[in-house]
Design an enzyme around this catalytic site. Sequence first.
Site, PDB file in Angstrom:
ATOM      1  CD  GLU A 114      -2.839   1.330   2.308  1.00 45.18           C
ATOM      2  OE1 GLU A 114      -2.744   0.535   3.238  1.00 45.18           O
ATOM      3  OE2 GLU A 114      -3.855   2.016   2.099  1.00 45.18           O
ATOM      4  CG  ASP A 141      -3.768  -2.643   3.846  1.00 44.40           C
ATOM      5  OD1 ASP A 141      -2.826  -1.754   4.826  1.00 44.40           O
ATOM      6  OD2 ASP A 141      -4.904  -2.390   3.880  1.00 44.40           O
ATOM      7  CB  ILE A 172      -2.034  -0.310   9.532  1.00 43.26           C
ATOM      8  CG1 ILE A 172      -0.690  -0.234  10.330  1.00 43.26           C
ATOM      9  CG2 ILE A 172      -3.360   0.055  10.405  1.00 43.26           C
ATOM     10  CD1 ILE A 172      -0.488   1.060  11.156  1.00 43.26           C
ATOM     11  CG  ASP A 173      -7.627  -2.703   6.066  1.00 40.47           C
ATOM     12  OD1 ASP A 173      -7.630  -1.722   5.255  1.00 40.47           O
ATOM     13  OD2 ASP A 173      -8.635  -3.291   6.217  1.00 40.47           O
ATOM     14  CB  THR A 213      -4.755   3.864   8.180  1.00 41.20           C
ATOM     15  OG1 THR A 213      -3.996   2.912   7.510  1.00 41.20           O
ATOM     16  CG2 THR A 213      -3.804   5.079   8.624  1.00 41.20           C
ATOM     17  CG  ASP A 262      -8.147  -2.529   1.176  1.00 41.09           C
ATOM     18  OD1 ASP A 262      -7.463  -2.200   2.082  1.00 41.09           O
ATOM     19  OD2 ASP A 262      -8.216  -1.387   0.401  1.00 41.09           O
TER      20      ASP A 262
HETATM   21  C1  IPD Z   1      -9.002   1.123   3.756  1.00 40.15           C
HETATM   22  C2  IPD Z   1      -9.932   0.816   4.972  1.00 40.15           C
HETATM   23  C3  IPD Z   1     -11.400   1.396   4.580  1.00 40.15           C
HETATM   24  C4  IPD Z   1     -11.886   1.373   3.363  1.00 40.15           C
HETATM   25  C5  IPD Z   1     -10.881   1.831   2.273  1.00 40.15           C
HETATM   26  C6  IPD Z   1      -9.486   0.894   2.426  1.00 40.15           C
HETATM   27  P1  IPD Z   1      -6.398   1.625   4.744  1.00 40.15           P
HETATM   28  O1  IPD Z   1      -7.730   0.533   4.083  1.00 40.15           O
HETATM   29  O2  IPD Z   1     -10.249  -0.523   4.694  1.00 40.15           O
HETATM   30  O3  IPD Z   1     -12.159   1.033   5.542  1.00 40.15           O
HETATM   31  O4  IPD Z   1     -13.003   2.242   3.207  1.00 40.15           O
HETATM   32  O5  IPD Z   1     -11.118   1.440   0.943  1.00 40.15           O
HETATM   33  O6  IPD Z   1      -8.581   1.164   1.539  1.00 40.15           O
HETATM   34  O7  IPD Z   1      -6.363   2.753   3.876  1.00 40.15           O
HETATM   35  O8  IPD Z   1      -6.921   1.639   6.042  1.00 40.15           O
HETATM   36  O9  IPD Z   1      -5.548   0.459   4.761  1.00 40.15           O
END
Ligand code: IPD
Length: 269
Positions: free
Chosen positions: A62, A82, A84-85, A87, A212
């Site tokens: 990411e 990813d 930290i999913d 964030t 994701d």
């Molecule tokens: C995001 C989260 C968020 C979703 C975004 C993702 P990130 O990932 O999962 O809930 O709405 O589409 O990209 O930026 O926290 O790694």
Amino acid sequence: MGWLPSETGDRSKIIRKALSEEKRVSTKTSAADLVTETDHLVEDLIISELQKRFPSHRFIAEEAAAAGAKCVLTPSPTWIVDPIDGTCNFVHRFPTVAVSIGFAVNQELEFGVIYHCTEERLYTGRRGQGAFCNGQRLQVSRETDLSKALVLTEIGPKRDPATLKLFLGNMERLLHAKAHGVRVIGSSTLALCHLASGAADAYYQFGLHCWDLAAATVIIREAGGIVMDTSGGPLDLMSCRVVAAGTREMATLIARALQTINYGRDDEK
Ligand code: IPD
């Protein structure tokens, strides 16, 4: 996957500790698309350790992508990371954050691991070998009736009026169809893990990314679920959109109800 539990656990200690501390937050594609120094730190650690063990492998990650690295899935063994999913949750100390690592060879997803950092739940899936959470086998819901469904989604990063209208319109369509509820938890990967666990019946989103989706896709498929494109066709990992459900009937009903929100493609950015 013998190396994964302890190493993923080490990463999650860093994230758990940082969750309660002050953070330096920056924005990426929009004011709601956040990144912290911990996202960078964890991504660098994961990639450097994997690179030591698998020097010929490729990476899609990411924060590297945010810095301009190309997101192209070739036939070579590729880790899709990813760090930290969730964030935005992490920034707000909302304890729903995960590390997600998927692995593909010949453009086929082979396995995925997602670690819920605060609840210390490790979700794993390997093609042909099932999906598990802390060693317990996962099984999706068999629900086919939208009027009995709990549906999960995520907002995605765009906040312009046209996108918000489509996003809210999609939610409204599902509520008109009498879905029991629509939930947004702030982490695509953990929402997809809830689907794999049978705690929800469907998931859809526009505006997520291959990092994701990669690990979660293997976990859902191995738990007996369906992951497809919002058009109803096969999943395209780079298309920034998805519908997933416990049954094909449910996934198709959701796909038919949705209006498309265009987020472009990961491999064209
Ligand atoms: C995001 C989260 C968020 C979703 C975004 C993702 P990130 O990932 O999962 O809930 O709405 O589409 O990209 O930026 O926290 O790694």
